[in-house]
Design a protein around this motif. Structure first.
Motif, PDB file in Angstrom:
ATOM      1  N   GLU A   1      -0.946  -7.421 -26.527  1.00 31.60           N
ATOM      2  CA  GLU A   1      -1.187  -6.026 -26.912  1.00 31.60           C
ATOM      3  C   GLU A   1      -0.831  -5.791 -28.378  1.00 31.60           C
ATOM      4  O   GLU A   1      -1.561  -5.113 -29.109  1.00 31.60           O
ATOM      5  CB  GLU A   1      -0.367  -5.112 -25.991  1.00 31.60           C
ATOM      6  N   GLN A   2       0.257  -6.376 -28.836  1.00 28.04           N
ATOM      7  CA  GLN A   2       0.668  -6.218 -30.227  1.00 28.04           C
ATOM      8  C   GLN A   2      -0.335  -6.876 -31.185  1.00 28.04           C
ATOM      9  O   GLN A   2      -0.690  -6.300 -32.219  1.00 28.04           O
ATOM     10  CB  GLN A   2       2.055  -6.823 -30.425  1.00 28.04           C
ATOM     11  N   ARG A   3      -0.779  -8.061 -30.837  1.00 25.73           N
ATOM     12  CA  ARG A   3      -1.722  -8.777 -31.709  1.00 25.73           C
ATOM     13  C   ARG A   3      -3.086  -8.089 -31.750  1.00 25.73           C
ATOM     14  O   ARG A   3      -3.753  -8.075 -32.787  1.00 25.73           O
ATOM     15  CB  ARG A   3      -1.856 -10.226 -31.240  1.00 25.73           C
ATOM     16  N   PHE A   4      -3.494  -7.517 -30.638  1.00 28.45           N
ATOM     17  CA  PHE A   4      -4.754  -6.775 -30.611  1.00 28.45           C
ATOM     18  C   PHE A   4      -4.702  -5.592 -31.564  1.00 28.45           C
ATOM     19  O   PHE A   4      -5.620  -5.350 -32.346  1.00 28.45           O
ATOM     20  CB  PHE A   4      -5.043  -6.293 -29.185  1.00 28.45           C
ATOM     21  N   ARG A   5      -3.608  -4.833 -31.489  1.00 28.11           N
ATOM     22  CA  ARG A   5      -3.484  -3.649 -32.340  1.00 28.11           C
ATOM     23  C   ARG A   5      -3.421  -4.003 -33.817  1.00 28.11           C
ATOM     24  O   ARG A   5      -3.828  -3.209 -34.667  1.00 28.11           O
ATOM     25  CB  ARG A   5      -2.245  -2.845 -31.944  1.00 28.11           C
ATOM     26  N   ALA A   6      -2.918  -5.198 -34.122  1.00 23.74           N
ATOM     27  CA  ALA A   6      -2.771  -5.599 -35.522  1.00 23.74           C
ATOM     28  C   ALA A   6      -4.045  -6.211 -36.103  1.00 23.74           C
ATOM     29  O   ALA A   6      -4.102  -6.470 -37.311  1.00 23.74           O
ATOM     30  CB  ALA A   6      -1.622  -6.609 -35.644  1.00 23.74           C
ATOM     31  N   ASP A   7      -5.054  -6.413 -35.274  1.00 24.72           N
ATOM     32  CA  ASP A   7      -6.280  -7.085 -35.724  1.00 24.72           C
ATOM     33  C   ASP A   7      -7.447  -6.108 -35.720  1.00 24.72           C
ATOM     34  O   ASP A   7      -7.974  -5.756 -34.665  1.00 24.72           O
ATOM     35  CB  ASP A   7      -6.588  -8.273 -34.806  1.00 24.72           C
TER      36      ASP A   7
ATOM     37  N   LEU B   1     -11.830  -6.654 -27.661  1.00 21.87           N
ATOM     38  CA  LEU B   1     -11.370  -6.283 -26.325  1.00 21.87           C
ATOM     39  C   LEU B   1      -9.919  -6.702 -26.112  1.00 21.87           C
ATOM     40  O   LEU B   1      -9.457  -7.669 -26.718  1.00 21.87           O
ATOM     41  CB  LEU B   1     -12.232  -6.949 -25.248  1.00 21.87           C
ATOM     42  N   LEU B   2      -9.252  -5.979 -25.212  1.00 27.67           N
ATOM     43  CA  LEU B   2      -7.869  -6.285 -24.860  1.00 27.67           C
ATOM     44  C   LEU B   2      -7.760  -6.379 -23.345  1.00 27.67           C
ATOM     45  O   LEU B   2      -8.279  -5.527 -22.622  1.00 27.67           O
ATOM     46  CB  LEU B   2      -6.944  -5.174 -25.367  1.00 27.67           C
ATOM     47  N   ILE B   3      -7.088  -7.435 -22.863  1.00 29.63           N
ATOM     48  CA  ILE B   3      -6.783  -7.560 -21.440  1.00 29.63           C
ATOM     49  C   ILE B   3      -5.281  -7.771 -21.311  1.00 29.63           C
ATOM     50  O   ILE B   3      -4.741  -8.779 -21.766  1.00 29.63           O
ATOM     51  CB  ILE B   3      -7.539  -8.731 -20.787  1.00 29.63           C
ATOM     52  N   THR B   4      -4.613  -6.809 -20.720  1.00 28.45           N
ATOM     53  CA  THR B   4      -3.163  -6.901 -20.547  1.00 28.45           C
ATOM     54  C   THR B   4      -2.747  -6.023 -19.369  1.00 28.45           C
ATOM     55  O   THR B   4      -3.602  -5.540 -18.620  1.00 28.45           O
ATOM     56  CB  THR B   4      -2.428  -6.529 -21.844  1.00 28.45           C
ATOM     57  N   THR B   5      -1.444  -5.818 -19.195  1.00 32.85           N
ATOM     58  CA  THR B   5      -0.982  -5.058 -18.043  1.00 32.85           C
ATOM     59  C   THR B   5      -1.300  -3.571 -18.169  1.00 32.85           C
ATOM     60  O   THR B   5      -1.375  -3.022 -19.271  1.00 32.85           O
ATOM     61  CB  THR B   5       0.530  -5.225 -17.834  1.00 32.85           C
ATOM     62  N   VAL B   6      -1.455  -2.944 -17.019  1.00 30.51           N
ATOM     63  CA  VAL B   6      -1.753  -1.513 -16.992  1.00 30.51           C
ATOM     64  C   VAL B   6      -0.658  -0.686 -17.670  1.00 30.51           C
ATOM     65  O   VAL B   6      -0.958   0.221 -18.457  1.00 30.51           O
ATOM     66  CB  VAL B   6      -1.989  -1.049 -15.541  1.00 30.51           C
ATOM     67  N   PRO B   7       0.640  -0.965 -17.413  1.00 31.62           N
ATOM     68  CA  PRO B   7       1.672  -0.175 -18.090  1.00 31.62           C
ATOM     69  C   PRO B   7       1.606  -0.267 -19.616  1.00 31.62           C
ATOM     70  O   PRO B   7       1.818   0.750 -20.305  1.00 31.62           O
ATOM     71  CB  PRO B   7       2.986  -0.771 -17.556  1.00 31.62           C
ATOM     72  N   LEU B   8       1.320  -1.445 -20.150  1.00 31.83           N
ATOM     73  CA  LEU B   8       1.239  -1.586 -21.602  1.00 31.83           C
ATOM     74  C   LEU B   8       0.071  -0.787 -22.171  1.00 31.83           C
ATOM     75  O   LEU B   8       0.187  -0.164 -23.236  1.00 31.83           O
ATOM     76  CB  LEU B   8       1.094  -3.062 -21.984  1.00 31.83           C
ATOM     77  N   ILE B   9      -1.040  -0.789 -21.463  1.00 31.23           N
ATOM     78  CA  ILE B   9      -2.196  -0.016 -21.926  1.00 31.23           C
ATOM     79  C   ILE B   9      -1.895   1.482 -21.853  1.00 31.23           C
ATOM     80  O   ILE B   9      -2.191   2.243 -22.793  1.00 31.23           O
ATOM     81  CB  ILE B   9      -3.442  -0.363 -21.098  1.00 31.23           C
ATOM     82  N   ARG B  10      -1.281   1.918 -20.777  1.00 36.88           N
ATOM     83  CA  ARG B  10      -0.939   3.344 -20.648  1.00 36.88           C
ATOM     84  C   ARG B  10       0.050   3.778 -21.716  1.00 36.88           C
ATOM     85  O   ARG B  10      -0.082   4.865 -22.289  1.00 36.88           O
ATOM     86  CB  ARG B  10      -0.363   3.602 -19.257  1.00 36.88           C
ATOM     87  N   ASN B  11       1.025   2.918 -21.999  1.00 35.60           N
ATOM     88  CA  ASN B  11       1.992   3.252 -23.049  1.00 35.60           C
ATOM     89  C   ASN B  11       1.304   3.335 -24.403  1.00 35.60           C
ATOM     90  O   ASN B  11       1.615   4.221 -25.217  1.00 35.60           O
ATOM     91  CB  ASN B  11       3.099   2.193 -23.099  1.00 35.60           C
ATOM     92  N   GLY B  12       0.379   2.404 -24.649  1.00 37.72           N
ATOM     93  CA  GLY B  12      -0.353   2.417 -25.915  1.00 37.72           C
ATOM     94  C   GLY B  12      -1.207   3.665 -26.060  1.00 37.72           C
ATOM     95  O   GLY B  12      -1.293   4.252 -27.150  1.00 37.72           O
ATOM     96  N   GLU B  13      -1.823   4.089 -24.968  1.00 30.68           N
ATOM     97  CA  GLU B  13      -2.642   5.307 -25.012  1.00 30.68           C
ATOM     98  C   GLU B  13      -1.763   6.545 -25.204  1.00 30.68           C
ATOM     99  O   GLU B  13      -2.129   7.468 -25.949  1.00 30.68           O
ATOM    100  CB  GLU B  13      -3.457   5.411 -23.727  1.00 30.68           C
ATOM    101  N   SER B  14      -0.617   6.563 -24.547  1.00 30.51           N
ATOM    102  CA  SER B  14       0.277   7.722 -24.655  1.00 30.51           C
ATOM    103  C   SER B  14       0.849   7.871 -26.061  1.00 30.51           C
ATOM    104  O   SER B  14       1.001   8.982 -26.578  1.00 30.51           O
ATOM    105  CB  SER B  14       1.429   7.599 -23.653  1.00 30.51           C
TER     106      SER B  14
END
Length: 259
Positions: free
Chosen positions: A68-74, A79-92
């Motif tokens: 998730e961190q590397r996706f945001r930095a690039d 596309l990003l595939i990771t855990t649901v909590p990490l995606i929800r936190n990123g959206e929030s």
């Protein structure tokens, strides 16, 4: 006659242009950051997509948190595939915005051994504790790198009262794929990882899931920007279609139940 011929030429040109626009975009490169749990099915789906379209897919695998961190930095990431909590936190937090998530499936934490080794009984906390104490070498993904199972494992061995003994003989791997490499090469007697990563390395390596007192189920989702290109849109359709979900299921990522 000339007018009729001109109309025919214009009609043929328009038809050709329409057919061309209906074809998938050619020659586009895309980069996908994905948790290691998706490695085998995602690699197979990407190969099918490249063969069908001529587009190129670069896959970058890591722990769920590092992905998730590397996706945001690039800025070139597709596309990003990771855990649901990490995606929800990123959206929030606004770190992931103007995008959409699609649930891919779930997997559970499990215990692995080399394929030809005797499988320990890990069905209860007491038996799991005995198996961990008996093992001479243990491998697990590094919680400091955002590993979901690695973080959970630290809580488990602390609850079992064996944290110091276990950590003395534990190798912290870069991710679940590296954990399973150590197991497969007989460099670890026990590996702790997502069950999907275990069965993707070797179905015969799975000793079992954690006992119910320490069970860990993790949901994984795909996240994409709403402004994705036609080529990326085609890949998402392949990934979330029936054939794509079947590949994930075969790799130990159980798809969500039909609504």
């Amino acid at each position: 006659m000339k007018t009729a011929m001109l109309i025919a030429v214009l009609f043929a040109s328009a038809l050709t242009a329409g057919m061309a626009s209906a074809q998938p975009a050619k020659g586009e490169n895309m980069k996908i950051y994905a948790a290691a749990v998706a490695k085998t099915p995602l690699t197979a789906i990407a190969a099918d997509y490249e063969k069908a379209t001529g587009n190129k897919v670069a896959l970058v695998f890591d722990t769920a948190g590092a992905t998730e961190q590397r996706f945001r930095a690039d800025p070139e990431a597709s596309l990003l595939i990771t855990t649901v909590p990490l995606i929800r936190n990123g959206e929030s937090s606004g770190a992931l915005k103007d995008g959409t998530s699609v649930l891919l499936g779930s997997t559970v934490a499990g215990v692995a051994v080399p394929p030809k080794a005797a499988k320990p009984d890990v069905s209860s906390p007491e038996k799991l504790k005995a198996a961990l104490l008996a093992a001479k070498r243990i491998a697990v993904s590094d919680p400091a790198r955002g590993a979901t199972v690695g973080t959970h494992f630290m809580k488990v061995i602390e609850a079992l009262g064996i944290k110091d003994e276990v950590l003395k003989k534990t190798t912290l791997a870069s991710d679940g794929v590296e954990t399973m490499r150590l197991v497969m090469e007989d460099k670890a007697d026990i590996g702790v990882s997502q069950s999907s990563e275990i069965v993707q390395a070797s179905p015969d390596s799975l000793a079992g899931p954690f006992p119910k007192e320490f069970s860990l189920a993790t949901d994984f989702s795909l996240w994409h920007r709403n402004t994705m290109s036609p080529a990326v849109k085609d890949f998402v359709a392949m990934l979330t279609g029936s054939a794509g979900r079947a590949k994930f299921a075969a790799g130990g990522v159980v798809p969500p139940a039909p609504r």
